[in-house]
Design an enzyme around this catalytic site. Structure first.
Site, PDB file in Angstrom:
ATOM      1  N   LYS A  20       0.832  -1.211   0.000  1.00 15.97           N
ATOM      2  CA  LYS A  20       0.000   0.000   0.000  1.00 15.97           C
ATOM      3  C   LYS A  20       0.861   1.254   0.000  1.00 15.97           C
ATOM      4  O   LYS A  20       2.033   1.239   0.385  1.00 15.97           O
ATOM      5  CB  LYS A  20      -0.936   0.007   1.211  1.00 15.97           C
ATOM      6  CG  LYS A  20      -0.253  -0.105   2.586  1.00 15.97           C
ATOM      7  CD  LYS A  20       0.294   1.186   3.145  1.00 15.97           C
ATOM      8  CE  LYS A  20       0.987   1.003   4.490  1.00 15.97           C
ATOM      9  NZ  LYS A  20       1.666   2.245   4.965  1.00 15.97           N
ATOM     10  N   ASP A 148      -2.452  -1.937   9.700  1.00 19.16           N
ATOM     11  CA  ASP A 148      -2.565  -1.978   8.245  1.00 19.16           C
ATOM     12  C   ASP A 148      -3.129  -3.296   7.716  1.00 19.16           C
ATOM     13  O   ASP A 148      -3.389  -3.412   6.517  1.00 19.16           O
ATOM     14  CB  ASP A 148      -1.189  -1.741   7.598  1.00 19.16           C
ATOM     15  CG  ASP A 148      -0.674  -0.333   7.818  1.00 19.16           C
ATOM     16  OD1 ASP A 148      -1.493   0.568   8.067  1.00 19.16           O
ATOM     17  OD2 ASP A 148       0.560  -0.140   7.744  1.00 19.16           O
TER      18      ASP A 148
END
Length: 314
Positions: A20, A148
């Site tokens: 990401k 995350d």
């Protein structure tokens, strides 16, 4: 399914999960417990971790892939093993799993590679063991593993608040082209947050006090919705960039190099040290990758948004 000839049982499961980029990262003031609330806009990009899970009596882990994994732990301290054991405990599963991870997301690079491993492991073990806990339970387990990990499950583009694990989808149209510069150094996320606190103390007279509960700027959401890279470039923000540069000064030179060679904007990804450069299109991304490589900076291209962790049929 992985073929037996590849050294894996025919009933093994292959799951791919993305790294990401935090296209926006606002960090709140340090709380009494020492943690910070954040407001971030995540985008999953086409740099992936591949996790293969095969039946076993105990829990084991091995690595391959395009980056050096020689110093990664393969015992119970690894997030992927933690993920498998957490699912086993939640479901009462009494067996184990043999995991193999082909890593392509930088280690300690601010791109959530370990979180992607954990998310992929949850999906792979759930399928392998037939536990079928459902998406909401997988997200709940992911939250227990790290801030995350839920986003690596979901993918796409999303807003994260709290620790970054309270997710809401964000509309993004089109495709964004990124060039990721991978410095040799690694940074510890807790160390970068601590340096942010020190940075704010040092510059208390020059910068606005941080909010306890930050929010994502409207300009970021508008740029994502419009699919406009130039608009998004103007909105890129990361409160962790200054402390990351303080800890790894070579980042500053990489940022300057990318912006001199056609990037619309460059930014430290997450807690760094990976630098994410946003480009206008594929041609610009190719030119920038060549320029960075010529300067002996390792660089890879990626696009976003992409899907979250999902099962592949080999």
């Amino acid at each position: 399914m992985v073929e037996a000839g590849a050294g894996w049982d025919v009933d093994s499961v292959h799951v791919r999960a993305p790294g990401k980029i935090n296209v926006f990262m606002r960090v709140g003031a340090v709380r009494d417990d020492g943690y910070h609330d954040v407001a971030t806009a995540y985008q999953a990009v086409s740099l992936y971790e591949d996790v293969r899970a095969a039946p076993a009596d105990d829990f084991s882990l091995s690595f391959g892939g395009s980056i050096d994994t020689s110093d990664l732990p393969v015992d119970g301290s690894n997030l992927a093993i933690k993920a498998a054991k957490l699912l086993a405990k939640r479901t009462g599963y009494t067996g184990g799993v043999r995991l193999h991870i082909d890593k392509h997301v930088p280690i300690a690079g601010g791109m959530g590679g370990g979180s992607a491993d954990a998310a992929a492991t949850l999906v792979a073990c759930d399928a392998l063991w037939g536990t079928d806990v459902g998406r909401e339970e997988l997200l709940s387990l992911a939250t227990k593993l790290g801030a995350d990990v839920p986003f690596a499950l979901v993918g796409g583009t999303a807003i994260g608040t709290g620790r970054g694990d309270r997710l809401s989808p964000a509309l993004a149209t089109g495709q964004f082209h990124w060039v990721l510069a991978l410095p040799e150094s690694r940074l510890s996320t807790p160390e970068v947050y601590s340096e942010l606190d020190r940075h704010r103390e040092r510059h208390a007279d020059d910068i606005r006090p941080a909010q306890l509960s930050p929010s994502v700027d409207a300009e970021v959401l508008q740029a994502l919705r419009a699919g406009d890279p130039a608009m998004l470039a103007d909105a890129l923000t990361n409160d962790l960039q200054a402390p990351a540069i303080h800890l790894a000064p070579d980042i500053a030179g990489v940022l300057e190099l990318g912006e001199l060679n056609g990037a619309l904007a460059g930014m430290v990804s997450g807690s760094g040290p990976t630098v994410a450069f946003l480009t206008a299109d594929l041609d610009n991304a190719l030119d920038l990758q060549i320029a960075l490589s010529a300067a002996r900076v390792k660089a890879v291209r990626a696009t976003g948004p992409v899907h979250g962790a999902r099962i592949l049929n080999d």
